[in-house]
Design a protein around this motif. Sequence first.
Motif, mmCIF file in Angstrom:
data_model
loop_
_atom_site.group_PDB
_atom_site.id
_atom_site.type_symbol
_atom_site.label_atom_id
_atom_site.label_comp_id
_atom_site.label_asym_id
_atom_site.label_seq_id
_atom_site.Cartn_x
_atom_site.Cartn_y
_atom_site.Cartn_z
ATOM 1 N N PRO A 150 0.798 -1.230 0.000
ATOM 2 C CA PRO A 150 0.000 0.000 0.000
ATOM 3 C C PRO A 150 0.833 1.283 0.000
ATOM 4 C CG PRO A 150 -0.009 -0.981 2.177
ATOM 5 C CD PRO A 150 0.665 -1.966 1.265
ATOM 6 N N VAL A 151 2.061 1.216 0.493
ATOM 7 C CA VAL A 151 2.921 2.413 0.593
ATOM 8 C C VAL A 151 4.354 1.982 0.276
ATOM 9 C CG1 VAL A 151 1.509 3.609 2.333
ATOM 10 C CG2 VAL A 151 3.273 1.987 3.063
ATOM 11 N N PRO A 152 5.246 2.930 -0.022
ATOM 12 C CA PRO A 152 6.652 2.560 -0.229
ATOM 13 C C PRO A 152 7.223 1.881 1.022
ATOM 14 C CG PRO A 152 6.264 4.811 -0.963
ATOM 15 C CD PRO A 152 5.015 4.368 -0.237
ATOM 16 N N ILE A 153 8.053 0.863 0.811
ATOM 17 C CA ILE A 153 8.559 0.096 1.954
ATOM 18 C C ILE A 153 9.955 0.530 2.395
ATOM 19 C CG2 ILE A 153 7.167 -1.911 1.341
ATOM 20 C CD1 ILE A 153 9.873 -3.215 0.443
ATOM 21 N N ASP A 154 10.558 1.464 1.652
ATOM 22 C CA ASP A 154 11.897 1.926 2.013
ATOM 23 C C ASP A 154 11.921 2.427 3.450
ATOM 24 O OD1 ASP A 154 13.491 1.505 -0.336
ATOM 25 O OD2 ASP A 154 12.289 3.067 -1.296
ATOM 26 N N ASP A 155 12.885 1.927 4.228
ATOM 27 C CA ASP A 155 13.110 2.345 5.611
ATOM 28 C C ASP A 155 11.949 2.025 6.556
ATOM 29 O OD1 ASP A 155 15.624 3.426 4.895
ATOM 30 O OD2 ASP A 155 14.621 5.231 4.135
ATOM 31 N N ARG A 156 11.031 1.160 6.128
ATOM 32 C CA ARG A 156 9.920 0.776 6.990
ATOM 33 C C ARG A 156 10.234 -0.510 7.751
ATOM 34 N NH1 ARG A 156 4.900 2.878 6.137
ATOM 35 N NH2 ARG A 156 4.609 1.909 8.170
ATOM 36 N N ALA A 157 9.625 -0.655 8.934
ATOM 37 C CA ALA A 157 9.692 -1.910 9.689
ATOM 38 C C ALA A 157 8.541 -2.792 9.209
ATOM 39 C CB ALA A 157 9.582 -1.636 11.182
ATOM 40 N N ILE A 158 8.895 -3.911 8.592
ATOM 41 C CA ILE A 158 7.897 -4.794 7.998
ATOM 42 C C ILE A 158 7.625 -5.972 8.940
ATOM 43 C CG2 ILE A 158 7.353 -6.253 5.989
ATOM 44 C CD1 ILE A 158 7.835 -3.405 5.127
ATOM 45 N N ILE A 159 6.362 -6.379 9.033
ATOM 46 C CA ILE A 159 6.015 -7.651 9.677
ATOM 47 C C ILE A 159 5.487 -8.577 8.592
ATOM 48 C CG2 ILE A 159 4.608 -8.852 11.373
ATOM 49 C CD1 ILE A 159 4.386 -6.250 12.950
ATOM 50 N N LEU A 160 6.259 -9.593 8.238
ATOM 51 C CA LEU A 160 5.818 -10.594 7.265
ATOM 52 C C LEU A 160 5.034 -11.671 8.007
ATOM 53 C CD1 LEU A 160 8.697 -11.539 4.762
ATOM 54 C CD2 LEU A 160 6.420 -10.657 4.207
ATOM 55 N N VAL A 161 3.920 -12.110 7.421
ATOM 56 C CA VAL A 161 3.062 -13.095 8.081
ATOM 57 C C VAL A 161 2.774 -14.251 7.126
ATOM 58 C CG1 VAL A 161 0.839 -13.468 9.208
ATOM 59 C CG2 VAL A 161 1.970 -11.241 9.412
ATOM 60 N N ASP A 162 2.948 -15.480 7.619
ATOM 61 C CA ASP A 162 2.510 -16.635 6.840
ATOM 62 C C ASP A 162 1.817 -17.636 7.756
ATOM 63 O OD1 ASP A 162 2.014 -18.078 4.559
ATOM 64 O OD2 ASP A 162 4.104 -18.450 4.056
ATOM 65 N N ASP A 163 1.078 -18.568 7.138
ATOM 66 C CA ASP A 163 0.326 -19.531 7.944
ATOM 67 C C ASP A 163 1.214 -20.673 8.449
ATOM 68 O OD1 ASP A 163 0.563 -20.500 5.336
ATOM 69 O OD2 ASP A 163 -1.416 -21.430 5.297
ATOM 70 N N VAL A 164 2.047 -21.224 7.558
ATOM 71 C CA VAL A 164 2.890 -22.359 7.921
ATOM 72 C C VAL A 164 4.324 -22.090 7.472
ATOM 73 C CG1 VAL A 164 3.268 -24.861 7.640
ATOM 74 C CG2 VAL A 164 0.934 -23.946 7.598
ATOM 75 N N LEU A 165 5.295 -22.415 8.307
ATOM 76 C CA LEU A 165 6.710 -22.368 7.922
ATOM 77 C C LEU A 165 7.252 -23.787 7.961
ATOM 78 C CD1 LEU A 165 9.374 -20.812 7.313
ATOM 79 C CD2 LEU A 165 9.691 -20.617 9.779
ATOM 80 N N GLN A 166 7.770 -24.235 6.825
ATOM 81 C CA GLN A 166 8.338 -25.589 6.797
ATOM 82 C C GLN A 166 9.788 -25.537 6.317
ATOM 83 O OE1 GLN A 166 5.902 -28.504 4.804
ATOM 84 N NE2 GLN A 166 7.118 -30.209 5.531
ATOM 85 N N THR A 167 10.013 -25.595 5.018
ATOM 86 C CA THR A 167 11.397 -25.587 4.532
ATOM 87 C C THR A 167 12.040 -24.211 4.658
ATOM 88 O OG1 THR A 167 10.754 -25.051 2.259
ATOM 89 C CG2 THR A 167 10.891 -27.392 2.848
ATOM 90 N N GLY A 168 11.231 -23.160 4.569
ATOM 91 C CA GLY A 168 11.753 -21.796 4.556
ATOM 92 C C GLY A 168 11.881 -21.227 3.150
ATOM 93 N N ARG A 169 11.601 -22.038 2.127
ATOM 94 C CA ARG A 169 11.777 -21.583 0.748
ATOM 95 C C ARG A 169 10.786 -20.494 0.362
ATOM 96 N NH1 ARG A 169 15.245 -24.939 -2.229
ATOM 97 N NH2 ARG A 169 15.878 -26.723 -0.966
ATOM 98 N N THR A 170 9.553 -20.608 0.861
ATOM 99 C CA THR A 170 8.563 -19.572 0.568
ATOM 100 C C THR A 170 9.009 -18.239 1.152
ATOM 101 O OG1 THR A 170 6.765 -21.178 0.488
ATOM 102 C CG2 THR A 170 6.152 -18.884 0.943
ATOM 103 N N LEU A 171 9.559 -18.273 2.361
ATOM 104 C CA LEU A 171 10.015 -17.032 2.998
ATOM 105 C C LEU A 171 11.210 -16.439 2.286
ATOM 106 C CD1 LEU A 171 9.199 -15.184 5.238
ATOM 107 C CD2 LEU A 171 7.914 -17.306 5.139
ATOM 108 N N ARG A 172 12.098 -17.281 1.841
ATOM 109 C CA ARG A 172 13.256 -16.810 1.067
ATOM 110 C C ARG A 172 12.754 -16.086 -0.174
ATOM 111 N NH1 ARG A 172 15.132 -16.939 -3.969
ATOM 112 N NH2 ARG A 172 14.412 -19.097 -4.146
ATOM 113 N N ALA A 173 11.756 -16.696 -0.835
ATOM 114 C CA ALA A 173 11.188 -16.099 -2.039
ATOM 115 C C ALA A 173 10.464 -14.790 -1.715
ATOM 116 C CB ALA A 173 10.235 -17.087 -2.706
#
Length: 170
Positions: A88-111
């Motif tokens: 919704p807004v530029p992300i430069d210099d922002r503190a981001i909270i990434l949210v996902d339902d399941v974490l397994q291998t970590g590949r989705t998060l890397r992507a």
Amino acid sequence: VNHSVWQDAAAVTAALATMASDLKQLCATRGINTPLMVGIHTGGVLVAERLHQALALAEPLGHLDISFYRDDFTRIGLHPQVRPSYLPVPIDDRAIILVDDVLQTGRTLRAALNVLFDYGRPASVLLAILVERDGRELPIEPNVVGIRARLATGEQIKLTGADPLVLTKL
Ligand code: 5GP
Ligand code: MG
């Protein structure tokens, strides 16, 4: 396929409340006043909608679709789907909270981090996960976890879109 309830509405609701409280605490500790929340399509967006509301964040929720960026989508038999990401807004210099339902291998998060950094350079990224499974193949760890699960390799869990959310096991 047989679906049986694994974590019922009360358990998922409680996990979400714990996550919201932990995120508040973590942001306070780090001096983060206005985090920008971003859910990973599709399950992560369902989780993020609840956390976004619980934290009463003023800016709209962002979402990332990482289907094309996964390096193993052919291996696991997913067909790539194109859905535009939305920030919704530029992300430069922002503190981001990434949210996902399941974490397994970590590949989705890397992507997801790759996609995020295509948009700009955040000041920081926190990771909030509803269900943390074993099986990491990359050095990615969540900052906030709702439920830690010991599941067999072949077991899959699914978040239903109902309100309140429920987790079923396939
Ligand atoms: P990873 O890329 O870490 O192996 O897997 C995480 C991604 O795949 C998440 O976006 C999540 O939605 C999905 N995922 C992995 N394991 C499961 C599972 O057991 N159930 C569901 N619903 N999604 C999973
Ligand atoms: Mg997903």
